[in-house]
Design an enzyme around this catalytic site. Structure first.
Site, mmCIF file in Angstrom:
data_model
loop_
_atom_site.group_PDB
_atom_site.id
_atom_site.type_symbol
_atom_site.label_atom_id
_atom_site.label_comp_id
_atom_site.label_asym_id
_atom_site.label_seq_id
_atom_site.Cartn_x
_atom_site.Cartn_y
_atom_site.Cartn_z
ATOM 1 N N HIS A 80 0.758 -1.089 -0.157
ATOM 2 C CA HIS A 80 0.151 -0.133 0.017
ATOM 3 C C HIS A 80 0.889 1.150 0.009
ATOM 4 O O HIS A 80 2.130 1.298 0.510
ATOM 5 C CB HIS A 80 -1.051 -0.186 1.096
ATOM 6 C CG HIS A 80 -0.405 0.024 2.242
ATOM 7 N ND1 HIS A 80 0.019 1.119 3.303
ATOM 8 C CD2 HIS A 80 -0.303 -1.095 3.431
ATOM 9 C CE1 HIS A 80 0.294 0.678 4.491
ATOM 10 N NE2 HIS A 80 0.378 -0.522 4.523
ATOM 11 N N ASP A 82 -0.263 4.285 1.054
ATOM 12 C CA ASP A 82 -0.389 5.323 2.228
ATOM 13 C C ASP A 82 0.419 4.910 3.503
ATOM 14 O O ASP A 82 0.565 4.016 3.631
ATOM 15 C CB ASP A 82 -1.979 5.295 2.437
ATOM 16 C CG ASP A 82 -2.553 4.181 3.051
ATOM 17 O OD1 ASP A 82 -2.153 3.181 2.539
ATOM 18 O OD2 ASP A 82 -3.415 4.433 3.974
ATOM 19 N N ASP A 143 6.047 1.304 6.641
ATOM 20 C CA ASP A 143 4.711 0.591 6.578
ATOM 21 C C ASP A 143 3.835 1.381 5.582
ATOM 22 O O ASP A 143 3.084 2.428 6.067
ATOM 23 C CB ASP A 143 3.855 0.427 7.999
ATOM 24 C CG ASP A 143 2.551 -0.215 8.059
ATOM 25 O OD1 ASP A 143 2.224 -0.738 6.991
ATOM 26 O OD2 ASP A 143 2.072 -0.174 9.016
ATOM 27 N N GLU A 177 -4.890 1.875 2.807
ATOM 28 C CA GLU A 177 -4.979 0.657 3.668
ATOM 29 C C GLU A 177 -4.956 0.878 5.241
ATOM 30 O O GLU A 177 -5.604 0.281 5.820
ATOM 31 C CB GLU A 177 -3.749 -0.246 3.319
ATOM 32 C CG GLU A 177 -3.701 -1.507 3.925
ATOM 33 C CD GLU A 177 -3.034 -1.814 5.212
ATOM 34 O OE1 GLU A 177 -3.027 -2.951 5.764
ATOM 35 O OE2 GLU A 177 -2.459 -0.715 5.855
ATOM 36 N N GLU A 178 -4.292 2.034 5.396
ATOM 37 C CA GLU A 178 -3.999 2.373 6.859
ATOM 38 C C GLU A 178 -5.458 2.851 7.569
ATOM 39 O O GLU A 178 -5.659 2.875 8.527
ATOM 40 C CB GLU A 178 -2.991 3.423 6.976
ATOM 41 C CG GLU A 178 -1.746 3.071 6.634
ATOM 42 C CD GLU A 178 -0.966 2.051 7.742
ATOM 43 O OE1 GLU A 178 -1.833 1.766 8.606
ATOM 44 O OE2 GLU A 178 -0.099 1.644 7.277
ATOM 45 N N ASP A 200 3.910 -6.837 3.596
ATOM 46 C CA ASP A 200 3.503 -5.652 4.820
ATOM 47 C C ASP A 200 3.752 -6.400 6.108
ATOM 48 O O ASP A 200 2.648 -6.409 6.751
ATOM 49 C CB ASP A 200 2.085 -5.436 4.376
ATOM 50 C CG ASP A 200 1.489 -4.084 5.314
ATOM 51 O OD1 ASP A 200 2.630 -3.663 5.894
ATOM 52 O OD2 ASP A 200 0.468 -3.737 5.376
ATOM 53 N N HIS A 382 3.570 2.935 12.709
ATOM 54 C CA HIS A 382 2.803 4.142 13.012
ATOM 55 C C HIS A 382 3.428 5.135 13.962
ATOM 56 O O HIS A 382 2.696 5.924 14.600
ATOM 57 C CB HIS A 382 1.486 3.630 13.412
ATOM 58 C CG HIS A 382 0.558 2.816 12.609
ATOM 59 N ND1 HIS A 382 -0.682 2.534 12.744
ATOM 60 C CD2 HIS A 382 0.899 2.270 11.210
ATOM 61 C CE1 HIS A 382 -1.033 1.767 11.720
ATOM 62 N NE2 HIS A 382 -0.031 1.574 10.911
#
Length: 411
Positions: A80, A82, A143, A177-178, A200, A382
């Site tokens: 992903h 994002d 990520d 995705e997040e 991922d 994150h």
């Protein structure tokens, strides 16, 4: 390979691609197109002529088969674009440690932000590795830009190494995705895979075929407002009702008190005033049927609080989010067996570990495309202490290159 994947990662993480759950569009932020355009240009420069990005910021590309046997299934690799909205994601300044020799890592722009060895046991296995982290003011974006870099490195290797035999390979990079919308506008017909893998994950060897089953829940509370000077026996404070509901949630079923296969109920946000209040929850259990039990717990809490505030209006609504991908992956074990063997060929010791979360693979598998998950070597996602081992990421590239060969050999 390590230098190749490092250069790609450093190039990608500086592009701000944070998604935004408050927006209803796909993509939720137009800046995700900034990275998408870079990737499409790079794929086209490699000679992948059909590489393109659609209006919803999904990238599709094909590496054509280089073997005459047309019976090899088409497989796909996804990552992903994002990054999480949980930490700052603009103006990322990646820091590179070559030949890491252990110890805590103090981040240069904020000395109070430290990657501590006692909180990061994986660092002990990364002595001598090249480590990439942030300056302490933003997340890194490993990520899932590590996954993007791994797939792009695979593509470059296969295009430049025709001796590596493989069938048709589809590449797909997704937005959002997040915020749980990575597959919202995906075109499975255009993707055209029989089997797929998301890149991922965690450290080398960790393979994922199980995720939580997930529901969202919202409790809305309607009270009655009036001037506090004349409120006796009239005011119904929705904010106070909200507090009593939260106070009665089982403390042994919170994310911070659970691990492994244990389920949880997690209030993610609260808002309100005297008249109206709302609590948003995520409900998680590896057993799909367990979600009904979590909902029942919320209903029991509401019933108890309702007796305390009989004139308040308290309503509960739940919504399906995604389901444990293992429910369907075990029915098609071939792709799992090939992934295990590819990991061994890459020189790592594979093991299956449940994800206490979800991936695009959760929804894709539910939609009919079996999609387990492969490691990238990242940690502390994150957050401002996010880091990744480039040596571990190199193993991810090796694994997926072995994987495409195994699909060709055994089909």
């Amino acid at each position: 390979m390590a230098e190749k994947v490092l250069n790609k990662l450093l190039r990608y993480v500086v592009v701000d691609t944070q998604s935004d759950e408050t927006q209803e569009t796909t993509p939720s932020t137009t800046k995700q197109f900034d990275l998408a355009k870079i990737l499409v240009a790079e794929l086209q420069q490699l000679g992948i002529k059909d590489a393109s990005v659609d209006e919803h910021c999904y990238i599709y590309a094909t590496i054509p088969s280089n073997v005459p046997d047309k019976n090899i299934p088409t497989i796909g690799f996804l990552a992903h674009l994002d990054t999480s909205p949980d930490s700052p994601g603009k103006d990322v300044k990646p820091q590179v440690i070559e030949n890491y020799q252990g110890g805590d890592i103090v981040l240069p722009a904020d000395k109070n932000v430290v990657i501590r060895m006692n909180e990061n046991p994986a660092l002990q296995n990364c002595i001598g590795h090249t480590i990439v982290h942030t300056d302490g003011t933003t997340l890194l974006g490993s990520d899932d830009k590590s996954g993007v870099a791994a797939i792009m490195s695979m593509a470059e290797t296969l295009i430049n190494s025709p001796e590596i035999k493989h069938g048709d390979i589809r590449i797909c990079f997704t937005p959002d995705e997040e915020i749980g919308r990575g597959t919202q506008c995906i075109n499975l017909e255009k993707l055209g895979c029989a089997y797929a893998y998301t890149i991922d994950g965690d450290m080398p060897g960790e393979l994922n075929k199980e995720t939580f089953s997930a529901d969202g829940a919202t409790i809305t509370i309607t009270g009655r407002d009036i001037h506090p000077g004349s409120a006796k026996d009239i005011m119904i404070n929705a904010g106070r009702v909200m507090g009593d509901i939260i106070a009665r949630l089982p403390k042994d079923m919170a994310p911070e008190t659970t691990e492994g296969y244990q389920p949880f109920i997690h209030p993610t946000s609260c808002s309100g005033n005297v008249l109206n209040a709302k609590i948003n929850f995520i409900l998680r259990d590896f057993k799909t049927e367990g979600l009904a039990k979590l909902k029942q717990i919320l209903e029991n809490v509401i019933a108890e609080v309702q007796t305390m505030y009989p004139k308040a209006k308290i309503e509960l609504e739940t919504k399906v989010q995604y389901r444990n991908m293992n429910d369907n992956l075990e029915k098609q074990p071939r792709g799992l067996d090939y992934l295990w063997e590819a990991s061994e060929r890459a020189g790592v010791k594979p093991f299956w570990k449940p994800i206490r979360g979800g991936t695009d693979g959760s929804r894709l598998t539910e939609m009919g495309l079996p999609t387990p998950n492969i490691y990238t070597g990242g940690q502390n996602f994150h957050s401002r202490t996010e880091w990744v081992s480039i040596n571990a990421l190199e193993k991810s590239v090796e694994t997926i290159i072995h994987l495409v060969q195994i699909w060709a050999e055994k089909s």
